[in-house]
Design a protein around this motif. Structure first.
Motif, PDB file in Angstrom:
ATOM      1  N   ASP A 189      12.664   4.692   1.022  1.00 41.92           N
ATOM      2  CA  ASP A 189      11.999   4.713  -0.279  1.00 41.92           C
ATOM      3  C   ASP A 189      11.005   3.564  -0.365  1.00 41.92           C
ATOM      4  N   TYR A 190       9.782   3.868  -0.762  1.00 44.31           N
ATOM      5  CA  TYR A 190       8.727   2.859  -0.759  1.00 44.31           C
ATOM      6  C   TYR A 190       8.973   1.732  -1.753  1.00 44.31           C
ATOM      7  N   PHE A 191       9.703   2.006  -2.828  1.00 50.25           N
ATOM      8  CA  PHE A 191       9.963   0.966  -3.818  1.00 50.25           C
ATOM      9  C   PHE A 191      11.244   0.184  -3.517  1.00 50.25           C
ATOM     10  N   GLU A 192      11.936   0.567  -2.469  1.00 47.82           N
ATOM     11  CA  GLU A 192      13.070  -0.213  -1.969  1.00 47.82           C
ATOM     12  C   GLU A 192      12.726  -0.897  -0.650  1.00 47.82           C
ATOM     13  N   GLY A 205       7.730  11.011  -2.974  1.00 42.50           N
ATOM     14  CA  GLY A 205       8.943  10.668  -2.234  1.00 42.50           C
ATOM     15  C   GLY A 205       8.684   9.657  -1.131  1.00 42.50           C
ATOM     16  N   THR A 206       9.144   9.992   0.063  1.00 44.63           N
ATOM     17  CA  THR A 206       8.899   9.139   1.233  1.00 44.63           C
ATOM     18  C   THR A 206       7.842   9.763   2.142  1.00 44.63           C
ATOM     19  N   GLY A 207       7.061  10.690   1.587  1.00 46.69           N
ATOM     20  CA  GLY A 207       6.037  11.369   2.379  1.00 46.69           C
ATOM     21  C   GLY A 207       4.899  10.435   2.767  1.00 46.69           C
ATOM     22  N   TYR A 210       0.815  -1.216   0.000  1.00 50.17           N
ATOM     23  CA  TYR A 210       0.000   0.000   0.000  1.00 50.17           C
ATOM     24  C   TYR A 210       0.848   1.266   0.000  1.00 50.17           C
ATOM     25  N   CYS A 211       2.056   1.218   0.533  1.00 49.09           N
ATOM     26  CA  CYS A 211       2.940   2.381   0.431  1.00 49.09           C
ATOM     27  C   CYS A 211       3.289   2.640  -1.034  1.00 49.09           C
ATOM     28  N   GLN A 212       3.552   1.579  -1.775  1.00 52.24           N
ATOM     29  CA  GLN A 212       3.832   1.730  -3.200  1.00 52.24           C
ATOM     30  C   GLN A 212       2.585   2.218  -3.946  1.00 52.24           C
ATOM     31  N   LYS A 213       1.433   1.697  -3.549  1.00 51.98           N
ATOM     32  CA  LYS A 213       0.183   2.144  -4.161  1.00 51.98           C
ATOM     33  C   LYS A 213      -0.084   3.613  -3.833  1.00 51.98           C
TER      34      LYS A 213
END
Length: 213
Positions: free
Chosen positions: A48-51, A25-27, A13-16
């Motif tokens: 980072d959400y994608f890492e 960003g990381t907000g 869900y962070c990536q979504k």
């Protein structure tokens, strides 16, 4: 690994949250409360959400003490915990910096029922007074402002939504962003017609059976 299912859901869900343009960003931040265990899975700060991986998600208890994890929890951990202490029907919290909801929050307006989808929150979206991010004051302001609603605007900051599940809290964030954009656009043209209390009563009654087969 504790709360593995919750951790994996938060990563997804962070990536979504990024792909849905609810933050940049990381907000923002997300948490899930497992009330049976008295533990909260929460996004770490500044990752980072994608890492991000499931084991980056930190587990804390309802007193804010780290139970498992090597990362530091979100700077807004206190706000999440304040909401879990405020209402026992809340099992997930989503905090976004979505553009239109944040625009309304920067005007320091509540969001009125300009569209029936505001029913995801209730009859409106209230506004929490401004306080510096990550402070006890902000946590208290949000917990006091939310009342029985499922969303609250944070003055000059963003949006917080809550739900009985992460999917529900996230859907509320999406729908409130849509209503915020509609309100912004109608205010740009003229003065929007706001739905009456009676009509919102009807909407909320219908919401009670929506999606049930």
């Amino acid at each position: 690994m504790k709360l593995q299912e919750e951790r994996e859901a938060i990563v997804a869900y962070c990536q979504k949250m990024i792909t849905s343009r609810l933050t940049t960003g990381t907000g923002g931040n997300i948490s899930i409360c497992n009330r049976a265990r008295g533990e909260v899975a929460m996004t770490p700060t500044g990752v980072d959400y994608f890492e991000m991986k499931a084991d980056d998600i930190v587990i804390i208890n309802l007193d804010g003490e780290i139970v498992e994890g090597t990362t530091k929890p979100s700077s807004e951990a206190g706000m999440h915990l304040a909401l879990y202490h405020k209402r026992d029907d809340i099992s997930a919290v989503v905090h976004t910096h979505s553009v239109f909801a944040t625009t309304i929050a920067c005007l320091r307006w509540e969001l009125p029922p300009v569209h029936y989808l505001i029913g995801y929150s209730g009859k409106k979206v209230p506004l929490a007074p401004y306080a510096t991010y990550g402070t006890t004051e902000l946590a208290q302001n949000v917990a006091e402002a939310i009342g029985s609603y499922n969303a609250v605007l944070l003055a000059n900051h963003g949006l917080v939504t809550v739900g009985s599940s992460l999917s529900r809290a996230f859907s509320t964030a999406e729908e409130i962003e849509l209503v915020s954009e509609i309100y912004y656009r109608t205010k740009s043209i003229g003065e929007p017609v706001i739905l009456s209390k009676e009509e919102m009563d009807n909407v909320l009654r219908k919401f009670g059976s929506y999606g049930k087969q």
